[in-house]
Write an enzyme that holds these catalytic residues in place. Structure first.
Site, PDB file in Angstrom:
ATOM      1  N   HIS A  21       0.841  -1.204   0.000  1.00 55.72           N
ATOM      2  CA  HIS A  21       0.000   0.000   0.000  1.00 55.72           C
ATOM      3  C   HIS A  21       0.877   1.255   0.000  1.00 55.72           C
ATOM      4  CE1 HIS A  21      -3.154  -2.580   2.272  1.00 55.72           C
ATOM      5  NE2 HIS A  21      -3.727  -2.266   1.126  1.00 55.72           N
ATOM      6  N   LYS A  45     -18.339  -6.555   8.044  1.00 51.90           N
ATOM      7  CA  LYS A  45     -17.125  -7.357   7.866  1.00 51.90           C
ATOM      8  C   LYS A  45     -16.245  -7.185   9.102  1.00 51.90           C
ATOM      9  CE  LYS A  45     -13.443  -7.699   4.502  1.00 51.90           C
ATOM     10  NZ  LYS A  45     -12.818  -6.970   3.412  1.00 51.90           N
ATOM     11  N   ARG A  94      -2.437  -5.964  -8.482  1.00 50.92           N
ATOM     12  CA  ARG A  94      -1.384  -6.978  -8.353  1.00 50.92           C
ATOM     13  C   ARG A  94      -1.521  -7.953  -9.503  1.00 50.92           C
ATOM     14  NH1 ARG A  94      -3.038  -7.689  -2.247  1.00 50.92           N
ATOM     15  NH2 ARG A  94      -4.915  -7.104  -3.346  1.00 50.92           N
ATOM     16  N   SER A 132      -2.911  -7.818   2.821  1.00 48.44           N
ATOM     17  CA  SER A 132      -3.169  -7.686   4.262  1.00 48.44           C
ATOM     18  C   SER A 132      -3.525  -9.047   4.864  1.00 48.44           C
ATOM     19  CB  SER A 132      -4.316  -6.707   4.511  1.00 48.44           C
ATOM     20  OG  SER A 132      -3.984  -5.444   4.015  1.00 48.44           O
TER      21      SER A 132
HETATM   22  P1  ADP Z   1     -10.012  -3.616  -0.180  1.00 41.98           P
HETATM   23  O1  ADP Z   1     -10.549  -4.216   1.088  1.00 41.98           O
HETATM   24  O2  ADP Z   1     -10.859  -2.519  -0.745  1.00 41.98           O
HETATM   25  O3  ADP Z   1      -9.571  -4.602  -1.240  1.00 41.98           O
HETATM   26  P2  ADP Z   1      -7.266  -3.271   0.621  1.00 41.98           P
HETATM   27  O4  ADP Z   1      -6.869  -2.498   1.829  1.00 41.98           O
HETATM   28  O5  ADP Z   1      -7.083  -4.741   0.650  1.00 41.98           O
HETATM   29  O6  ADP Z   1      -8.742  -2.843   0.307  1.00 41.98           O
HETATM   30  O7  ADP Z   1      -6.517  -2.681  -0.648  1.00 41.98           O
HETATM   31  C1  ADP Z   1      -6.649  -1.343  -1.050  1.00 41.98           C
HETATM   32  C2  ADP Z   1      -6.017  -1.204  -2.423  1.00 41.98           C
HETATM   33  O8  ADP Z   1      -4.624  -1.465  -2.352  1.00 41.98           O
HETATM   34  C3  ADP Z   1      -6.592  -2.162  -3.462  1.00 41.98           C
HETATM   35  O9  ADP Z   1      -6.690  -1.493  -4.696  1.00 41.98           O
HETATM   36  C4  ADP Z   1      -5.547  -3.254  -3.538  1.00 41.98           C
HETATM   37  O10 ADP Z   1      -5.545  -3.892  -4.810  1.00 41.98           O
HETATM   38  C5  ADP Z   1      -4.285  -2.445  -3.315  1.00 41.98           C
HETATM   39  N1  ADP Z   1      -3.192  -3.265  -2.807  1.00 41.98           N
HETATM   40  C6  ADP Z   1      -3.182  -4.053  -1.723  1.00 41.98           C
HETATM   41  N2  ADP Z   1      -1.987  -4.683  -1.584  1.00 41.98           N
HETATM   42  C7  ADP Z   1      -1.220  -4.271  -2.636  1.00 41.98           C
HETATM   43  C8  ADP Z   1       0.100  -4.579  -3.091  1.00 41.98           C
HETATM   44  N3  ADP Z   1       0.872  -5.447  -2.457  1.00 41.98           N
HETATM   45  N4  ADP Z   1       0.545  -3.970  -4.224  1.00 41.98           N
HETATM   46  C9  ADP Z   1      -0.275  -3.115  -4.879  1.00 41.98           C
HETATM   47  N5  ADP Z   1      -1.519  -2.794  -4.530  1.00 41.98           N
HETATM   48  C10 ADP Z   1      -1.998  -3.366  -3.415  1.00 41.98           C
END
Ligand code: ADP
Length: 162
Positions: A21, A45, A94, A132
């Site tokens: 992130h 959730k 990703r 995450s």
């Molecule tokens: P959500 O619950 O909306 O999927 P996340 O917190 O998991 O939210 O992710 C927020 C954004 O960050 C999403 O667009 C996700 O694809 C991106 N993201 C998460 N991990 C990575 C990573 N390792 N590299 C690039 N983008 C990421």
């Protein structure tokens, strides 16, 4: 000179924020004048970290970037974006597996507000496997996540283990 002030929202659960992130946020900050990191409050959730802790960890991690504002939000992202005056949504991509969900969400948001553009940042190869949920699984099993998350997350986890 750029014509228009560019303001974006960067939505997500950030449960917790990872180095993947952070990479996306730092790169987006080179392009946008202001970014509101919008942490999703989803009562349906169950999150591992409380909303308060998620906001705190993101704030601590991004404090070196002046154009970042961190907030929580609930409801529709298009409404939140409208309220804060943003014209772009930042998302990270990703593997191919992200594509279908992101494609559907981007098109749905565009349908609701055609002025709101979704901008995708391709992950750095270093973080292409990082999520995450992966971090939470390793942490629950007492594995080492120090290379995967920012210091603020490590500190929070250490406090919990005490
Ligand atoms: P959500 O619950 O909306 O999927 P996340 O917190 O998991 O939210 O992710 C927020 C954004 O960050 C999403 O667009 C996700 O694809 C991106 N993201 C998460 N991990 C990575 C990573 N390792 N590299 C690039 N983008 C990421």
């Amino acid at each position: 000179m750029r014509e228009k002030y560019k303001k974006a929202v960067c939505p997500g659960s950030f449960d917790p924020i990872t180095n993947g992130h952070v990479d996306i946020i730092e790169r987006a900050a080179k392009i946008f004048d202001q970014i509101n990191i919008a942490i999703i409050e989803n009562p349906d959730k169950k999150s591992f970290f409380s909303l308060k802790d998620r906001v705190k960890m993101v704030k601590e991690t991004t404090k070196h970037i002046p154009q970042i504002k961190v907030e929580s939000f609930h409801g529709l992202l298009v409404d939140y974006s409208n309220k804060v005056g943003a014209n772009a949504i930042i998302r990270g991509l990703r593997a191919v597996s992200d594509f279908e969900y992101e494609f559907q969400m981007a098109l749905t948001n565009r349908k609701m507000n055609p002025e709101l553009e979704t901008v995708f940042f391709m992950t750095d190869h270093k973080y292409s496997y990082l999520s995450s949920s992966f971090v939470k699984q390793i942490a629950k099993l007492d594995g080492d996540i120090s290379e995967l998350v920012p210091q603020a997350v490590l500190r929070n986890l250490k406090r919990r283990q005490k």
